[in-house]
Design a protein around this motif. Structure first.
Motif, PDB file in Angstrom:
ATOM      1  N   LYS A 175      58.233 -30.517  34.813  1.00 50.19           N
ATOM      2  CA  LYS A 175      58.593 -29.820  36.001  1.00 50.19           C
ATOM      3  C   LYS A 175      58.010 -28.185  36.016  1.00 50.19           C
ATOM      4  CE  LYS A 175      62.730 -32.551  36.827  1.00 50.19           C
ATOM      5  NZ  LYS A 175      64.179 -32.440  36.838  1.00 50.19           N
ATOM      6  N   LYS A 176      57.677 -27.988  34.853  1.00 44.08           N
ATOM      7  CA  LYS A 176      57.499 -26.634  34.843  1.00 44.08           C
ATOM      8  C   LYS A 176      55.907 -26.064  35.191  1.00 44.08           C
ATOM      9  CE  LYS A 176      60.928 -25.512  31.525  1.00 44.08           C
ATOM     10  NZ  LYS A 176      61.897 -25.021  32.157  1.00 44.08           N
ATOM     11  N   PHE A 177      55.280 -27.174  35.176  1.00 42.61           N
ATOM     12  CA  PHE A 177      53.880 -27.143  35.794  1.00 42.61           C
ATOM     13  C   PHE A 177      53.757 -27.541  37.169  1.00 42.61           C
ATOM     14  CE2 PHE A 177      53.828 -27.785  30.948  1.00 42.61           C
ATOM     15  CZ  PHE A 177      52.573 -27.098  30.675  1.00 42.61           C
ATOM     16  N   GLY A 178      52.664 -27.487  37.790  1.00 42.47           N
ATOM     17  CA  GLY A 178      52.617 -27.863  39.233  1.00 42.47           C
ATOM     18  C   GLY A 178      52.606 -29.238  39.382  1.00 42.47           C
ATOM     19  N   PRO A 179      52.829 -29.542  40.827  1.00 42.31           N
ATOM     20  CA  PRO A 179      52.833 -31.026  41.280  1.00 42.31           C
ATOM     21  C   PRO A 179      51.599 -31.619  40.774  1.00 42.31           C
ATOM     22  CG  PRO A 179      52.666 -29.561  43.066  1.00 42.31           C
ATOM     23  CD  PRO A 179      52.807 -28.456  42.036  1.00 42.31           C
ATOM     24  N   ASP A 180      50.405 -31.365  40.763  1.00 38.12           N
ATOM     25  CA  ASP A 180      49.271 -32.042  40.372  1.00 38.12           C
ATOM     26  C   ASP A 180      48.854 -31.832  39.029  1.00 38.12           C
ATOM     27  OD1 ASP A 180      49.001 -32.644  43.436  1.00 38.12           O
ATOM     28  OD2 ASP A 180      47.986 -30.756  43.879  1.00 38.12           O
ATOM     29  N   ALA A 181      49.553 -31.462  38.140  1.00 38.22           N
ATOM     30  CA  ALA A 181      48.991 -31.132  36.721  1.00 38.22           C
ATOM     31  C   ALA A 181      48.867 -32.500  36.120  1.00 38.22           C
ATOM     32  CB  ALA A 181      50.238 -30.517  36.280  1.00 38.22           C
ATOM     33  N   GLN A 182      47.792 -32.273  35.176  1.00 35.15           N
ATOM     34  CA  GLN A 182      47.313 -33.330  34.410  1.00 35.15           C
ATOM     35  C   GLN A 182      47.531 -32.872  32.965  1.00 35.15           C
ATOM     36  OE1 GLN A 182      43.192 -34.518  35.185  1.00 35.15           O
ATOM     37  NE2 GLN A 182      43.830 -34.855  37.437  1.00 35.15           N
ATOM     38  N   LEU A 183      48.562 -33.450  32.331  1.00 37.75           N
ATOM     39  CA  LEU A 183      49.311 -33.052  31.086  1.00 37.75           C
ATOM     40  C   LEU A 183      49.242 -33.857  29.968  1.00 37.75           C
ATOM     41  CD1 LEU A 183      52.475 -31.775  32.754  1.00 37.75           C
ATOM     42  CD2 LEU A 183      50.216 -30.344  32.336  1.00 37.75           C
ATOM     43  N   TYR A 184      48.950 -33.415  28.701  1.00 35.80           N
ATOM     44  CA  TYR A 184      49.025 -34.127  27.502  1.00 35.80           C
ATOM     45  C   TYR A 184      50.286 -33.873  26.981  1.00 35.80           C
ATOM     46  CZ  TYR A 184      47.779 -36.425  23.332  1.00 35.80           C
ATOM     47  OH  TYR A 184      47.510 -37.468  22.313  1.00 35.80           O
ATOM     48  N   VAL A 185      51.211 -35.105  26.497  1.00 36.62           N
ATOM     49  CA  VAL A 185      52.508 -34.756  25.945  1.00 36.62           C
ATOM     50  C   VAL A 185      52.707 -35.321  24.614  1.00 36.62           C
ATOM     51  CG1 VAL A 185      54.992 -35.547  26.484  1.00 36.62           C
ATOM     52  CG2 VAL A 185      53.218 -35.012  28.705  1.00 36.62           C
ATOM     53  N   LYS A 186      53.092 -34.352  23.720  1.00 35.20           N
ATOM     54  CA  LYS A 186      53.097 -34.684  22.253  1.00 35.20           C
ATOM     55  C   LYS A 186      54.362 -34.057  21.928  1.00 35.20           C
ATOM     56  CE  LYS A 186      50.358 -31.986  20.374  1.00 35.20           C
ATOM     57  NZ  LYS A 186      49.065 -31.246  19.726  1.00 35.20           N
ATOM     58  N   PRO A 187      55.354 -35.030  21.427  1.00 33.32           N
ATOM     59  CA  PRO A 187      56.476 -34.839  20.802  1.00 33.32           C
ATOM     60  C   PRO A 187      55.885 -35.212  19.197  1.00 33.32           C
ATOM     61  CG  PRO A 187      56.583 -37.190  21.570  1.00 33.32           C
ATOM     62  CD  PRO A 187      55.393 -36.680  22.361  1.00 33.32           C
TER      63      PRO A 187
END
Length: 149
Positions: free
Chosen positions: A84-96
């Motif tokens: 949610k802290k990125f823009g609505p069109d964000a393409q993100l890599y998520v790494k736990p």
């Protein structure tokens, strides 16, 4: 110095901007690779199978002898908060990620209960569709018969 894309890291109970230092030279994970992570993608407003990715990072930690500190559901909620802290069109890599911190039974084995956790989310655009070229090589991986064990 690297030119990182926008990065948010949840570490030690709060969100941080940028490529946050998370390990030191005595950290078991830094020098003996007692680290696990699971990579997921967020795009077009969705994070497919994020519950499975978060469950897998916890299983991976257990597999290498670390006791996970976060419930799967808690990691999923952190992911939802982070994207949610990125823009609505964000393409993100998520790494736990988890890693061993202190020594366990020896300097080589990590203490299963002294572990670190962070969740790193960063902008990483997906490749544009268009195909790619594949070829073969004469190089062959060593066969099992050449193993020393």
């Amino acid at each position: 110095m690297a030119n990182w894309s926008r990065t948010l890291t949840f570490f030690e109970g709060k969100w941080h901007e940028g490529n946050v230092p998370i390990m030191g030279p005595r950290t078991n994970g830094a020098w003996l690779a007692s680290t696990v992570f699971d990579g997921a993608r967020h795009f077009e407003g969705v994070t497919p199978d994020i519950d499975r990715h978060c469950a897998r990072v916890n299983r991976s930690a257990k597999t290498i002898g670390l006791n996970p500190t976060m419930a799967t559901e808690a990691i999923v909620e952190l992911v939802r908060d982070g994207v949610k802290k990125f823009g609505p069109d964000a393409q993100l890599y998520v790494k736990p990620m988890y890693w061993g911190i202190g020594d366990g039974a020896s300097a080589v084995i990590p203490d299963p209960d002294d572990i670190g956790f962070c969740l790193c989310i960063f902008e990483s655009p997906l490749a544009k569709p268009g195909g790619f070229t594949v070829t073969s090589t004469w190089v062959r991986r060593p066969s099992i018969e050449s193993s020393t064990s």
